[in-house]
Write a protein that holds these residues in place. Structure first.
Motif, PDB file in Angstrom:
ATOM      1  N   LEU A 290       0.851  -1.181   0.000  1.00 17.60           N
ATOM      2  CA  LEU A 290       0.000   0.000   0.000  1.00 17.60           C
ATOM      3  C   LEU A 290       0.893   1.239   0.000  1.00 17.60           C
ATOM      4  O   LEU A 290       1.939   1.252   0.643  1.00 17.60           O
ATOM      5  N   THR A 291       0.474   2.273  -0.719  1.00 18.00           N
ATOM      6  CA  THR A 291       1.241   3.515  -0.722  1.00 18.00           C
ATOM      7  C   THR A 291       0.864   4.334   0.513  1.00 18.00           C
ATOM      8  O   THR A 291      -0.067   3.980   1.244  1.00 18.00           O
ATOM      9  N   GLU A 292       1.521   5.446   0.720  1.00 12.65           N
ATOM     10  CA  GLU A 292       1.221   6.277   1.893  1.00 12.65           C
ATOM     11  C   GLU A 292      -0.193   6.852   1.827  1.00 12.65           C
ATOM     12  O   GLU A 292      -0.741   7.217   2.851  1.00 12.65           O
ATOM     13  N   ASN A 293      -0.778   6.941   0.638  1.00 15.56           N
ATOM     14  CA  ASN A 293      -2.155   7.448   0.502  1.00 15.56           C
ATOM     15  C   ASN A 293      -3.209   6.377   0.736  1.00 15.56           C
ATOM     16  O   ASN A 293      -4.385   6.701   0.865  1.00 15.56           O
ATOM     17  N   GLN A 294      -2.804   5.125   0.719  1.00 10.37           N
ATOM     18  CA  GLN A 294      -3.771   4.032   0.763  1.00 10.37           C
ATOM     19  C   GLN A 294      -3.830   3.403   2.147  1.00 10.37           C
ATOM     20  O   GLN A 294      -2.777   3.121   2.708  1.00 10.37           O
ATOM     21  N   PRO A 295      -4.968   3.127   2.633  1.00 10.81           N
ATOM     22  CA  PRO A 295      -6.288   3.506   2.153  1.00 10.81           C
ATOM     23  C   PRO A 295      -6.802   4.821   2.750  1.00 10.81           C
ATOM     24  O   PRO A 295      -7.786   5.358   2.295  1.00 10.81           O
ATOM     25  N   VAL A 296      -6.127   5.366   3.759  1.00 10.34           N
ATOM     26  CA  VAL A 296      -6.674   6.471   4.554  1.00 10.34           C
ATOM     27  C   VAL A 296      -6.970   7.720   3.723  1.00 10.34           C
ATOM     28  O   VAL A 296      -8.075   8.256   3.768  1.00 10.34           O
ATOM     29  N   LYS A 297      -5.999   8.193   2.956  1.00 15.81           N
ATOM     30  CA  LYS A 297      -6.227   9.417   2.184  1.00 15.81           C
ATOM     31  C   LYS A 297      -7.271   9.190   1.100  1.00 15.81           C
ATOM     32  O   LYS A 297      -8.016  10.102   0.749  1.00 15.81           O
ATOM     33  N   TYR A 298      -7.321   7.987   0.560  1.00 13.77           N
ATOM     34  CA  TYR A 298      -8.362   7.679  -0.429  1.00 13.77           C
ATOM     35  C   TYR A 298      -9.743   7.787   0.221  1.00 13.77           C
ATOM     36  O   TYR A 298     -10.666   8.363  -0.351  1.00 13.77           O
ATOM     37  N   ILE A 299      -9.872   7.217   1.407  1.00  8.89           N
ATOM     38  CA  ILE A 299     -11.161   7.254   2.105  1.00  8.89           C
ATOM     39  C   ILE A 299     -11.576   8.692   2.391  1.00  8.89           C
ATOM     40  O   ILE A 299     -12.736   9.061   2.230  1.00  8.89           O
ATOM     41  N   ARG A 300     -10.622   9.507   2.760  1.00  8.82           N
ATOM     42  CA  ARG A 300     -10.924  10.917   3.049  1.00  8.82           C
ATOM     43  C   ARG A 300     -11.416  11.673   1.807  1.00  8.82           C
ATOM     44  O   ARG A 300     -12.104  12.670   1.925  1.00  8.82           O
ATOM     45  N   GLU A 301     -11.037  11.221   0.620  1.00 13.93           N
ATOM     46  CA  GLU A 301     -11.460  11.874  -0.625  1.00 13.93           C
ATOM     47  C   GLU A 301     -12.862  11.457  -1.080  1.00 13.93           C
ATOM     48  O   GLU A 301     -13.421  12.078  -1.978  1.00 13.93           O
ATOM     49  N   LEU A 302     -13.405  10.415  -0.477  1.00 12.77           N
ATOM     50  CA  LEU A 302     -14.731   9.933  -0.883  1.00 12.77           C
ATOM     51  C   LEU A 302     -15.823  10.920  -0.482  1.00 12.77           C
ATOM     52  O   LEU A 302     -15.667  11.703   0.448  1.00 12.77           O
ATOM     53  N   ALA A 303     -16.945  10.843  -1.197  1.00 10.13           N
ATOM     54  CA  ALA A 303     -18.084  11.726  -0.939  1.00 10.13           C
ATOM     55  C   ALA A 303     -18.504  11.660   0.522  1.00 10.13           C
ATOM     56  O   ALA A 303     -18.514  10.587   1.129  1.00 10.13           O
ATOM     57  N   ARG A 304     -18.868  12.792   1.065  1.00  8.61           N
ATOM     58  CA  ARG A 304     -19.316  12.872   2.458  1.00  8.61           C
ATOM     59  C   ARG A 304     -20.836  12.955   2.558  1.00  8.61           C
ATOM     60  O   ARG A 304     -21.394  12.782   3.619  1.00  8.61           O
ATOM     61  N   ASN A 305     -21.480  13.229   1.447  1.00  8.91           N
ATOM     62  CA  ASN A 305     -22.925  13.452   1.481  1.00  8.91           C
ATOM     63  C   ASN A 305     -23.740  12.282   0.948  1.00  8.91           C
ATOM     64  O   ASN A 305     -24.950  12.409   0.764  1.00  8.91           O
ATOM     65  N   GLN A 306     -23.087  11.153   0.694  1.00 10.79           N
ATOM     66  CA  GLN A 306     -23.794   9.978   0.176  1.00 10.79           C
ATOM     67  C   GLN A 306     -22.935   8.737   0.401  1.00 10.79           C
ATOM     68  O   GLN A 306     -21.745   8.859   0.645  1.00 10.79           O
ATOM     69  N   PRO A 307     -23.538   7.551   0.307  1.00  9.55           N
ATOM     70  CA  PRO A 307     -22.755   6.324   0.488  1.00  9.55           C
ATOM     71  C   PRO A 307     -21.613   6.267  -0.532  1.00  9.55           C
ATOM     72  O   PRO A 307     -21.798   6.594  -1.709  1.00  9.55           O
ATOM     73  N   SER A 308     -20.443   5.881  -0.061  1.00  7.13           N
ATOM     74  CA  SER A 308     -19.281   5.837  -0.940  1.00  7.13           C
ATOM     75  C   SER A 308     -18.273   4.841  -0.379  1.00  7.13           C
ATOM     76  O   SER A 308     -18.330   4.473   0.790  1.00  7.13           O
ATOM     77  N   GLY A 309     -17.344   4.416  -1.236  1.00  8.49           N
ATOM     78  CA  GLY A 309     -16.374   3.446  -0.756  1.00  8.49           C
ATOM     79  C   GLY A 309     -15.200   3.205  -1.672  1.00  8.49           C
ATOM     80  O   GLY A 309     -15.152   3.662  -2.812  1.00  8.49           O
ATOM     81  N   LEU A 310     -14.258   2.467  -1.128  1.00 11.86           N
ATOM     82  CA  LEU A 310     -13.034   2.063  -1.801  1.00 11.86           C
ATOM     83  C   LEU A 310     -13.075   0.555  -2.002  1.00 11.86           C
ATOM     84  O   LEU A 310     -13.365  -0.184  -1.061  1.00 11.86           O
ATOM     85  N   VAL A 311     -12.790   0.111  -3.227  1.00 13.88           N
ATOM     86  CA  VAL A 311     -12.721  -1.318  -3.542  1.00 13.88           C
ATOM     87  C   VAL A 311     -11.280  -1.637  -3.914  1.00 13.88           C
ATOM     88  O   VAL A 311     -10.740  -1.036  -4.846  1.00 13.88           O
ATOM     89  N   LEU A 312     -10.668  -2.534  -3.170  1.00 16.26           N
ATOM     90  CA  LEU A 312      -9.328  -3.007  -3.528  1.00 16.26           C
ATOM     91  C   LEU A 312      -9.488  -4.335  -4.247  1.00 16.26           C
ATOM     92  O   LEU A 312     -10.075  -5.281  -3.700  1.00 16.26           O
ATOM     93  N   VAL A 313      -8.982  -4.391  -5.478  1.00 21.40           N
ATOM     94  CA  VAL A 313      -9.049  -5.604  -6.287  1.00 21.40           C
ATOM     95  C   VAL A 313      -7.675  -6.261  -6.209  1.00 21.40           C
ATOM     96  O   VAL A 313      -6.663  -5.658  -6.586  1.00 21.40           O
ATOM     97  N   VAL A 314      -7.655  -7.474  -5.677  1.00 22.26           N
ATOM     98  CA  VAL A 314      -6.396  -8.169  -5.407  1.00 22.26           C
ATOM     99  C   VAL A 314      -6.525  -9.639  -5.810  1.00 22.26           C
ATOM    100  O   VAL A 314      -7.642 -10.148  -5.948  1.00 22.26           O
ATOM    101  N   PRO A 315      -5.415 -10.343  -5.987  1.00 21.97           N
ATOM    102  CA  PRO A 315      -5.523 -11.782  -6.221  1.00 21.97           C
ATOM    103  C   PRO A 315      -6.211 -12.455  -5.036  1.00 21.97           C
ATOM    104  O   PRO A 315      -6.048 -12.026  -3.888  1.00 21.97           O
ATOM    105  N   ARG A 316      -6.977 -13.480  -5.308  1.00 25.28           N
ATOM    106  CA  ARG A 316      -7.734 -14.177  -4.261  1.00 25.28           C
ATOM    107  C   ARG A 316      -6.838 -14.590  -3.086  1.00 25.28           C
ATOM    108  O   ARG A 316      -7.228 -14.475  -1.932  1.00 25.28           O
ATOM    109  N   SER A 317      -5.632 -15.011  -3.395  1.00 26.79           N
ATOM    110  CA  SER A 317      -4.719 -15.467  -2.335  1.00 26.79           C
ATOM    111  C   SER A 317      -4.238 -14.333  -1.435  1.00 26.79           C
ATOM    112  O   SER A 317      -3.676 -14.589  -0.365  1.00 26.79           O
ATOM    113  N   GLN A 318      -4.460 -13.075  -1.824  1.00 27.29           N
ATOM    114  CA  GLN A 318      -3.963 -11.945  -1.047  1.00 27.29           C
ATOM    115  C   GLN A 318      -5.059 -11.120  -0.380  1.00 27.29           C
ATOM    116  O   GLN A 318      -4.768 -10.111   0.261  1.00 27.29           O
ATOM    117  N   VAL A 319      -6.309 -11.545  -0.523  1.00 23.82           N
ATOM    118  CA  VAL A 319      -7.426 -10.772   0.043  1.00 23.82           C
ATOM    119  C   VAL A 319      -7.238 -10.563   1.543  1.00 23.82           C
ATOM    120  O   VAL A 319      -7.327  -9.437   2.042  1.00 23.82           O
TER     121      VAL A 319
END
Length: 195
Positions: free
Chosen positions: A90-119
């Motif tokens: 994960l980079t220094e922005n992930q996941p915290v800064k990404y989450i902070r950039e999400l909409a505040r006035n409606q449901p929103s989220g971050l999806v991390l797509v990874v190999p099944r073995s690394q979930v």
């Protein structure tokens, strides 16, 4: 390459794009009596578009998720982010800064797509970072791989395997219009499997 290929398939086949966003929201909010739905008018933006666009300097200072969806109602509320991880830390922005950039006035989220073995690896790491930053975390129901964190409002972090993503897209191809378009979508998604 995988991120750009996914973006191009979703951009070309808007039926798959809309279905993917709806599916993510259904998975995340499956236990809600009145589950929220994503806005009907979303614009998909890739990391490459942000990096090469007119506002690239300003945007690059904030963050650059692989793909994100903007609510066209206001043109700036980020409803959903996709970040692909294939063994990279994960980079220094992930996941915290990404989450902070999400909409505040409606449901929103971050999806991390990874190999099944690394979930589980990414889920544990993100959970630890979010617990430190946000404190208040809430698990998703039915043993899904994700959680909610409170940043003003509840936002979700969801972990999806690349294999499950492709399987879901393949299952939605028959709904992509006439036989010709469905065949094209099938070949485009098959290319994702080959990457």
């Amino acid at each position: 390459i995988m991120t750009l290929a996914l973006f191009l398939v979703l951009q070309k086949h808007t039926c798959l794009q809309r279905d993917l966003v709806d599916w993510i929201f259904k998975e995340v909010y499956q236990r809600e009596v009145y589950p929220p739905t994503p806005p009907g008018n979303l614009r998909m933006v890739s990391q490459a578009q942000v990096a090469c666009g007119p506002e690239s300097k300003r945007e690059s200072q904030r963050f650059q998720p692989d793909v994100h969806f903007l609510d066209e109602t206001d043109g700036k509320s980020i409803v959903l982010m996709f970040e692909n991880k294939f063994g990279a830390p994960l980079t220094e922005n992930q996941p915290v800064k990404y989450i902070r950039e999400l909409a505040r006035n409606q449901p929103s989220g971050l999806v991390l797509v990874v190999p099944r073995s690394q979930v589980q690896h990414y889920a544990q790491r993100c959970r630890t970072l979010c617990a430190v930053e946000f404190g208040d975390l809430k698990d998703m129901p039915n043993e899904t791989n994700g959680f909610f964190c409170r940043d003003g409002c509840w936002k979700f972090v969801y972990f999806l395997s690349w294999e499950d993503l492709i399987e879901h897209l393949c299952g939605q191809i028959p709904q992509c219009g006439d036989l010709t378009e469905s065949d094209v979508a099938k070949y485009d998604v098959a290319q994702l499997e080959g990457i």
